[in-house]
Design a protein around this motif. Structure first.
Motif, PDB file in Angstrom:
ATOM      1  N   TRP A 130     -43.197 -42.024 -60.587  1.00  0.00           N
ATOM      2  CA  TRP A 130     -43.502 -41.637 -61.967  1.00  0.00           C
ATOM      3  C   TRP A 130     -44.351 -42.679 -62.687  1.00  0.00           C
ATOM      4  O   TRP A 130     -44.138 -43.000 -63.848  1.00  0.00           O
ATOM      5  CB  TRP A 130     -42.205 -41.347 -62.742  1.00  0.00           C
ATOM      6  N   LEU A 131     -45.341 -43.225 -61.959  1.00  0.00           N
ATOM      7  CA  LEU A 131     -46.220 -44.238 -62.538  1.00  0.00           C
ATOM      8  C   LEU A 131     -47.566 -43.635 -62.925  1.00  0.00           C
ATOM      9  O   LEU A 131     -48.126 -42.828 -62.190  1.00  0.00           O
ATOM     10  CB  LEU A 131     -46.474 -45.375 -61.543  1.00  0.00           C
ATOM     11  N   GLY A 132     -48.056 -44.046 -64.068  1.00  0.00           N
ATOM     12  CA  GLY A 132     -49.391 -43.682 -64.513  1.00  0.00           C
ATOM     13  C   GLY A 132     -50.234 -44.926 -64.682  1.00  0.00           C
ATOM     14  O   GLY A 132     -49.712 -46.019 -64.935  1.00  0.00           O
ATOM     15  N   VAL A 133     -51.542 -44.759 -64.526  1.00  0.00           N
ATOM     16  CA  VAL A 133     -52.492 -45.846 -64.744  1.00  0.00           C
ATOM     17  C   VAL A 133     -53.564 -45.302 -65.675  1.00  0.00           C
ATOM     18  O   VAL A 133     -54.099 -44.223 -65.447  1.00  0.00           O
ATOM     19  CB  VAL A 133     -53.140 -46.315 -63.418  1.00  0.00           C
ATOM     20  N   SER A 134     -53.842 -46.031 -66.731  1.00  0.00           N
ATOM     21  CA  SER A 134     -54.834 -45.584 -67.698  1.00  0.00           C
ATOM     22  C   SER A 134     -55.751 -46.743 -68.045  1.00  0.00           C
ATOM     23  O   SER A 134     -55.320 -47.893 -68.095  1.00  0.00           O
ATOM     24  CB  SER A 134     -54.124 -45.095 -68.963  1.00  0.00           C
ATOM     25  N   ARG A 135     -56.998 -46.419 -68.285  1.00  0.00           N
ATOM     26  CA  ARG A 135     -57.944 -47.402 -68.790  1.00  0.00           C
ATOM     27  C   ARG A 135     -58.281 -46.992 -70.217  1.00  0.00           C
ATOM     28  O   ARG A 135     -58.639 -45.846 -70.460  1.00  0.00           O
ATOM     29  CB  ARG A 135     -59.190 -47.449 -67.913  1.00  0.00           C
ATOM     30  N   PHE A 169     -51.324 -37.335 -52.882  1.00  0.00           N
ATOM     31  CA  PHE A 169     -52.153 -38.501 -53.165  1.00  0.00           C
ATOM     32  C   PHE A 169     -53.592 -38.129 -53.516  1.00  0.00           C
ATOM     33  O   PHE A 169     -54.415 -39.008 -53.764  1.00  0.00           O
ATOM     34  CB  PHE A 169     -52.083 -39.490 -52.005  1.00  0.00           C
ATOM     35  N   GLY A 170     -53.884 -36.843 -53.599  1.00  0.00           N
ATOM     36  CA  GLY A 170     -55.174 -36.359 -54.078  1.00  0.00           C
ATOM     37  C   GLY A 170     -55.121 -35.959 -55.539  1.00  0.00           C
ATOM     38  O   GLY A 170     -56.092 -35.465 -56.099  1.00  0.00           O
ATOM     39  N   HIS A 171     -53.963 -36.152 -56.171  1.00  0.00           N
ATOM     40  CA  HIS A 171     -53.763 -35.856 -57.596  1.00  0.00           C
ATOM     41  C   HIS A 171     -53.593 -37.163 -58.362  1.00  0.00           C
ATOM     42  O   HIS A 171     -53.242 -38.184 -57.787  1.00  0.00           O
ATOM     43  CB  HIS A 171     -52.477 -35.032 -57.795  1.00  0.00           C
ATOM     44  N   ARG A 172     -53.785 -37.103 -59.667  1.00  0.00           N
ATOM     45  CA  ARG A 172     -53.519 -38.267 -60.527  1.00  0.00           C
ATOM     46  C   ARG A 172     -52.515 -37.917 -61.618  1.00  0.00           C
ATOM     47  O   ARG A 172     -52.402 -38.623 -62.614  1.00  0.00           O
ATOM     48  CB  ARG A 172     -54.819 -38.756 -61.178  1.00  0.00           C
ATOM     49  N   ASN A 173     -51.765 -36.858 -61.460  1.00  0.00           N
ATOM     50  CA  ASN A 173     -50.852 -36.436 -62.523  1.00  0.00           C
ATOM     51  C   ASN A 173     -49.500 -37.136 -62.436  1.00  0.00           C
ATOM     52  O   ASN A 173     -49.303 -38.043 -61.640  1.00  0.00           O
ATOM     53  CB  ASN A 173     -50.711 -34.905 -62.523  1.00  0.00           C
ATOM     54  N   MET A 174     -48.553 -36.662 -63.250  1.00  0.00           N
ATOM     55  CA  MET A 174     -47.264 -37.344 -63.366  1.00  0.00           C
ATOM     56  C   MET A 174     -46.279 -36.983 -62.263  1.00  0.00           C
ATOM     57  O   MET A 174     -45.238 -37.600 -62.170  1.00  0.00           O
ATOM     58  CB  MET A 174     -46.640 -37.068 -64.743  1.00  0.00           C
ATOM     59  N   ARG A 175     -46.584 -36.007 -61.450  1.00  0.00           N
ATOM     60  CA  ARG A 175     -45.645 -35.599 -60.397  1.00  0.00           C
ATOM     61  C   ARG A 175     -45.798 -36.519 -59.182  1.00  0.00           C
ATOM     62  O   ARG A 175     -46.415 -36.183 -58.197  1.00  0.00           O
ATOM     63  CB  ARG A 175     -45.896 -34.148 -60.022  1.00  0.00           C
ATOM     64  N   ARG A 176     -45.166 -37.687 -59.313  1.00  0.00           N
ATOM     65  CA  ARG A 176     -45.261 -38.721 -58.289  1.00  0.00           C
ATOM     66  C   ARG A 176     -43.881 -39.324 -58.106  1.00  0.00           C
ATOM     67  O   ARG A 176     -43.118 -39.436 -59.058  1.00  0.00           O
ATOM     68  CB  ARG A 176     -46.235 -39.809 -58.737  1.00  0.00           C
ATOM     69  N   ARG A 177     -43.577 -39.728 -56.914  1.00  0.00           N
ATOM     70  CA  ARG A 177     -42.225 -40.221 -56.611  1.00  0.00           C
ATOM     71  C   ARG A 177     -41.779 -41.342 -57.557  1.00  0.00           C
ATOM     72  O   ARG A 177     -40.637 -41.384 -57.978  1.00  0.00           O
ATOM     73  CB  ARG A 177     -42.151 -40.692 -55.173  1.00  0.00           C
TER      74      ARG A 177
END
Length: 165
Positions: A97-102, A87-95
């Motif tokens: 697989w969600l991304g947030v972009s502005r 949870f200290g990363h913002r990359n794609m390796r997440r359970r």
């Protein structure tokens, strides 16, 4: 907590822009977020052209889902940066697989949203689109370690003109 599953349906897809995800040089990338016309009418975007930026939630559909380290690791495997947890990363390796972009909203044409600096690739399923309200920005002072700034020096740089920091 429960182990309840959540089913999500894309509301749109990214059309054009980049075809492969990379770590840097997303600056100037232009694409279209094409909203699903079988579910939404043209009035779904009414008033959106009054906003300069969007917040887009999307699915990292090209990520190798077997590559899911949930423990601490070094950002971009750089030995000079500290190990940080998932949870200290913002990359794609997440359970999930969600991304947030502005991104910057350039134009609204019916259900096509022309955007710039969206760090999602052609074909990406978009799960939600929200206008960016400045009032939802961080409240109070913001702080972070130095490694994110070092890591992201060229993230939104134009590929032909790397950022000067």
């Amino acid at each position: 907590m429960t182990d309840q599953s959540i089913t999500l349906q894309p509301v749109a897809h990214v059309i054009g822009g980049r075809t492969e995800p990379t770590d840097d040089y997303w600056g100037g990338t232009r694409a279209i977020i094409r909203i699903d016309s079988t579910s939404y009418g043209a009035d779904a975007t009414q008033g959106l052209d009054e906003f300069s930026h969007l917040e887009v939630v999307f699915h990292f559909h090209l990520t190798d889902q077997s590559d899911l380290p949930l423990g601490a690791r070094r950002p971009r495997s750089n030995p000079e940066w500290p190990e940080v947890g998932t949870f200290g990363h913002r990359n794609m390796r997440r359970r999930n697989w969600l991304g947030v972009s502005r991104c910057r909203l350039l134009e609204v044409d019916g259900l096509d949203l022309y955007v710039e600096d969206l760090d999602a690739v052609d074909g990406t399923p978009v799960l939600d689109i929200k206008p960016w309200f400045a009032d939802f920005g961080p409240r109070g002072s913001v702080h972070q370690p130095t490694w994110p700034t070092e890591m992201l020096t060229n993230y939104f740089a134009d590929r032909d003109r790397p950022a000067d920091r």
